[in-house]
Design an enzyme around this catalytic site. Sequence first.
Site, PDB file in Angstrom:
ATOM      1  N   GLU A  41     -22.146  56.970  21.691  1.00 19.86           N
ATOM      2  CA  GLU A  41     -21.933  56.272  22.963  1.00 19.86           C
ATOM      3  C   GLU A  41     -21.387  57.298  23.952  1.00 19.86           C
ATOM      4  OE1 GLU A  41     -19.189  52.894  22.850  1.00 19.86           O
ATOM      5  OE2 GLU A  41     -18.704  53.289  24.953  1.00 19.86           O
ATOM      6  N   ARG A  45     -17.723  58.052  32.168  1.00 20.57           N
ATOM      7  CA  ARG A  45     -16.418  58.377  32.764  1.00 20.57           C
ATOM      8  C   ARG A  45     -16.405  59.751  33.408  1.00 20.57           C
ATOM      9  NH1 ARG A  45     -11.935  57.437  28.341  1.00 20.57           N
ATOM     10  NH2 ARG A  45     -13.408  56.273  27.058  1.00 20.57           N
ATOM     11  N   THR A  69     -18.685  52.716  29.109  1.00 21.88           N
ATOM     12  CA  THR A  69     -17.875  52.595  30.331  1.00 21.88           C
ATOM     13  C   THR A  69     -18.734  52.154  31.520  1.00 21.88           C
ATOM     14  OG1 THR A  69     -16.647  54.511  29.469  1.00 21.88           O
ATOM     15  CG2 THR A  69     -15.875  53.587  31.520  1.00 21.88           C
ATOM     16  N   LYS A 129     -18.054  43.840  21.842  1.00 19.66           N
ATOM     17  CA  LYS A 129     -17.002  44.828  21.612  1.00 19.66           C
ATOM     18  C   LYS A 129     -15.642  44.117  21.724  1.00 19.66           C
ATOM     19  CE  LYS A 129     -15.321  48.944  24.092  1.00 19.66           C
ATOM     20  NZ  LYS A 129     -15.778  50.245  24.592  1.00 19.66           N
TER      21      LYS A 129
HETATM   22  O1  LIG Z   1     -14.654  53.780  28.133  1.00 21.53           O
HETATM   23  C1  LIG Z   1     -14.863  52.689  27.617  1.00 21.53           C
HETATM   24  O2  LIG Z   1     -15.816  51.969  27.892  1.00 21.53           O
HETATM   25  C2  LIG Z   1     -13.934  52.204  26.621  1.00 21.53           C
HETATM   26  O3  LIG Z   1     -14.095  51.136  26.158  1.00 21.53           O
HETATM   27  C3  LIG Z   1     -12.849  53.035  26.200  1.00 21.53           C
HETATM   28  C4  LIG Z   1     -13.145  53.675  24.870  1.00 21.53           C
HETATM   29  O4  LIG Z   1     -13.809  52.815  24.031  1.00 21.53           O
HETATM   30  C5  LIG Z   1     -11.889  54.090  24.279  1.00 21.53           C
HETATM   31  O5  LIG Z   1     -11.254  55.000  25.136  1.00 21.53           O
HETATM   32  C6  LIG Z   1     -12.028  54.723  22.943  1.00 21.53           C
HETATM   33  O6  LIG Z   1     -10.799  54.526  22.404  1.00 21.53           O
HETATM   34  P1  LIG Z   1     -10.011  55.592  21.555  1.00 21.53           P
HETATM   35  O7  LIG Z   1     -10.802  55.793  20.314  1.00 21.53           O
HETATM   36  O8  LIG Z   1      -8.691  54.947  21.334  1.00 21.53           O
HETATM   37  O9  LIG Z   1      -9.924  56.839  22.393  1.00 21.53           O
END
Ligand SMILES: O=C(O)C(=O)C[C@H](O)[C@H](O)COP(=O)(O)O
Length: 207
Positions: A41, A45, A69, A129
Amino acid sequence: MNTASEVLELSPVVPVVALDDVAHAVPLGQALLRGGIRTIEVTLRTPAGLPAIERLAAEVPEIVVGAGTITEVGQADKAREAGARYIVTPGATDRLLDDVDATGLPYLAGVSTVAEAMRLAERGVTAMKFFPAEPSGGVPYLKSIAGPLPQLRFCPTGGISVDNAGRYLALPNVGCVGGSWLAPKQLLAAGQWGQVEALARQAAALG
Ligand SMILES: O=C(O)C(=O)C[C@H](O)[C@H](O)COP(=O)(O)O
């Protein structure tokens, strides 16, 4: 792959990546594949996100590339044009969902409450999700909602690591988990693709 449920079946762990350099996309995709992870994915960002999706779709066709995102109207269509095969959103509004629906791509829309999950179910969406998973209640929360919402399955993301992923994956209403731990920024910057491959292999073995 046409449905959100099929997205949940791609891999026990979906690597969530925010790329600073588009040149990392292809070696990263190849390292994940060597480790046994069949999807990635790529989040929008960073400015490298869309071109990275394009490169992966063109040069590493064996990996199923999704766009993450997605928060604004118009982004999902750009991701589709770049070659994304599914869409991931951190949260969902009706306007955003209508826009994503129009692409025809399967999507994992983010929810963190029972009401949000029920709103998606009203649209006929049964795979979604769960974000942000750990701060929203984690494993106990997902266990609690399996009773009233037995038809729904989730991809928990946010705060998940190799240490707690197994506890999520053991739940009957969890299809996969998402996490950024497979592609740490410092490994990408240093071109440590062998270490990324090792993280991918460890994650693939969780399934
Ligand atoms: O950007 C997006 O659409 C999100 O949903 C955020 C990511 O899924 C998380 O930042 C991943 O989370 P971590 O594994 O805790 O770093």
